[in-house]
Design a protein around this motif. Structure first.
Motif, PDB file in Angstrom:
ATOM      1  N   GLY A 127      85.684 -47.093  43.368  1.00  0.00           N
ATOM      2  CA  GLY A 127      86.288 -47.021  42.051  1.00  0.00           C
ATOM      3  C   GLY A 127      86.394 -48.388  41.402  1.00  0.00           C
ATOM      4  N   TYR A 128      86.369 -48.405  40.091  1.00  0.00           N
ATOM      5  CA  TYR A 128      86.539 -49.657  39.361  1.00  0.00           C
ATOM      6  C   TYR A 128      87.019 -49.360  37.942  1.00  0.00           C
ATOM      7  CZ  TYR A 128      81.885 -48.575  37.432  1.00  0.00           C
ATOM      8  OH  TYR A 128      80.813 -47.960  36.828  1.00  0.00           O
ATOM      9  N   ILE A 129      87.569 -50.395  37.321  1.00  0.00           N
ATOM     10  CA  ILE A 129      88.052 -50.306  35.947  1.00  0.00           C
ATOM     11  C   ILE A 129      87.168 -51.186  35.083  1.00  0.00           C
ATOM     12  CG2 ILE A 129      89.990 -50.777  34.389  1.00  0.00           C
ATOM     13  CD1 ILE A 129      91.850 -50.411  36.816  1.00  0.00           C
ATOM     14  N   VAL A 130      86.818 -50.693  33.916  1.00  0.00           N
ATOM     15  CA  VAL A 130      86.060 -51.509  32.975  1.00  0.00           C
ATOM     16  C   VAL A 130      86.861 -51.645  31.680  1.00  0.00           C
ATOM     17  CG1 VAL A 130      84.731 -49.495  32.168  1.00  0.00           C
ATOM     18  CG2 VAL A 130      83.872 -51.805  31.753  1.00  0.00           C
ATOM     19  N   THR A 131      87.004 -52.888  31.238  1.00  0.00           N
ATOM     20  CA  THR A 131      87.667 -53.198  29.975  1.00  0.00           C
ATOM     21  C   THR A 131      86.709 -54.059  29.155  1.00  0.00           C
ATOM     22  OG1 THR A 131      88.683 -55.327  30.566  1.00  0.00           O
ATOM     23  CG2 THR A 131      89.813 -53.322  31.298  1.00  0.00           C
ATOM     24  N   ASP A 132      87.117 -54.433  27.955  1.00  0.00           N
ATOM     25  CA  ASP A 132      86.277 -55.305  27.149  1.00  0.00           C
ATOM     26  C   ASP A 132      86.152 -56.697  27.743  1.00  0.00           C
ATOM     27  OD1 ASP A 132      85.358 -53.750  24.911  1.00  0.00           O
ATOM     28  OD2 ASP A 132      87.422 -53.675  24.203  1.00  0.00           O
ATOM     29  N   GLU A 133      87.092 -57.075  28.593  1.00  0.00           N
ATOM     30  CA  GLU A 133      87.112 -58.434  29.118  1.00  0.00           C
ATOM     31  C   GLU A 133      86.748 -58.543  30.596  1.00  0.00           C
ATOM     32  OE1 GLU A 133      91.035 -59.867  28.171  1.00  0.00           O
ATOM     33  OE2 GLU A 133      90.307 -60.745  26.300  1.00  0.00           O
ATOM     34  N   PHE A 134      87.019 -57.496  31.373  1.00  0.00           N
ATOM     35  CA  PHE A 134      86.836 -57.601  32.819  1.00  0.00           C
ATOM     36  C   PHE A 134      86.323 -56.305  33.428  1.00  0.00           C
ATOM     37  CE2 PHE A 134      89.969 -60.968  32.196  1.00  0.00           C
ATOM     38  CZ  PHE A 134      89.529 -61.961  33.062  1.00  0.00           C
ATOM     39  N   TYR A 135      85.564 -56.480  34.512  1.00  0.00           N
ATOM     40  CA  TYR A 135      85.402 -55.428  35.504  1.00  0.00           C
ATOM     41  C   TYR A 135      86.438 -55.706  36.586  1.00  0.00           C
ATOM     42  CZ  TYR A 135      80.955 -53.424  33.921  1.00  0.00           C
ATOM     43  OH  TYR A 135      79.981 -52.759  33.219  1.00  0.00           O
ATOM     44  N   ILE A 136      87.136 -54.674  37.038  1.00  0.00           N
ATOM     45  CA  ILE A 136      88.168 -54.840  38.054  1.00  0.00           C
ATOM     46  C   ILE A 136      87.837 -53.948  39.242  1.00  0.00           C
ATOM     47  CG2 ILE A 136      90.640 -54.746  38.549  1.00  0.00           C
ATOM     48  CD1 ILE A 136      91.144 -54.884  35.522  1.00  0.00           C
TER      49      ILE A 136
END
Length: 211
Positions: A127-136
């Motif tokens: 699993g991962y999170i994607v935002t405009d600034e970061f992949y987490i």
């Protein structure tokens, strides 16, 4: 590998990034108000799940007419809407889960969504999170990350110290390095290659790659 994308209430403004994440998705789910976001993009999800205290009623009706599977839960429940979507994605056989948005706004929801990466990991799913600034990402053993030379990568131990870290492809190499919980030693490393590899011998680290 079956991939699921979950739309949260927070939004991405980088449309190219969003298209890249969705192009290989097998399942699209919306966590309550994430349905508003998907609607604005013209995306028809497979599932809309939550207590529906934030999705627009007109959008809810629109998706119902299109045959989107609607799963409603009471407001007073033991799971967030995002967690309910994660459970459904895993039930459907997803081996990779991308959380879109969900960072920013209410700090409690932001932290909860980051912590859900641990829940996903414990289920044996990537699993991962994607935002405009970061992949987490969350790493407990090994992770390999693609990027560009010069990209910033930060490592933060979570739920205690992370010990015996090794890396390659980063400016500040980790060689049996320990990262102490509550310290910021792992902030702002830099990719020296188009791929970096990180190994954790004990503990878990959040890996944040700046976009």
């Amino acid at each position: 590998m079956k991939k699921a994308a979950i739309f949260n209430y927070g939004r991405l403004y980088n449309e190219n990034l969003l298209k890249m994440e969705l192009k290989d998705c097998d399942i699209i789910l919306c966590a309550d108000g994430g349905g508003n976001y998907a609607y604005d993009l013209g995306i028809i999800p497979h599932f809309l799940i939550g207590d529906f205290d934030s999705v627009d009623n007109k959008i809810l009706s629109y998706y119902q007419k299109l045959g989107v599977k609607i799963i409603k839960y009471p407001v007073e429940k033991d799971y967030t809407d995002t967690e309910l979507c994660i459970n459904k994605a895993i039930e459907l056989g997803a081996q990779k889960i991308c959380l879109i948005g969900g960072i920013g706004g209410r700090i409690d929801h932001t932290l909860a969504n980051i912590h859900l990466l641990n829940f996903i990991l414990e289920k044996g799913v990537f699993g991962y999170i994607v935002t405009d600034e970061f992949y987490i990402y969350l790493c407990k053993d090994y992770i390999s990350i693609e990027g560009k030379i010069g990209d910033i990568v930060s490592l933060l131990p979570i739920n205690g110290d992370a010990k015996g870290l090794f890396s390659n492809g980063l400016k500040y190499e980790l060689n049996n390095t320990d990262l102490c919980f509550g310290r910021a030693l792992g902030i702002s490393n830099v990719m020296t290659k188009e791929r970096c590899n990180i190994k954790v011998s004990k503990g878990r680290v959040l890996v944040l790659k700046k976009i």
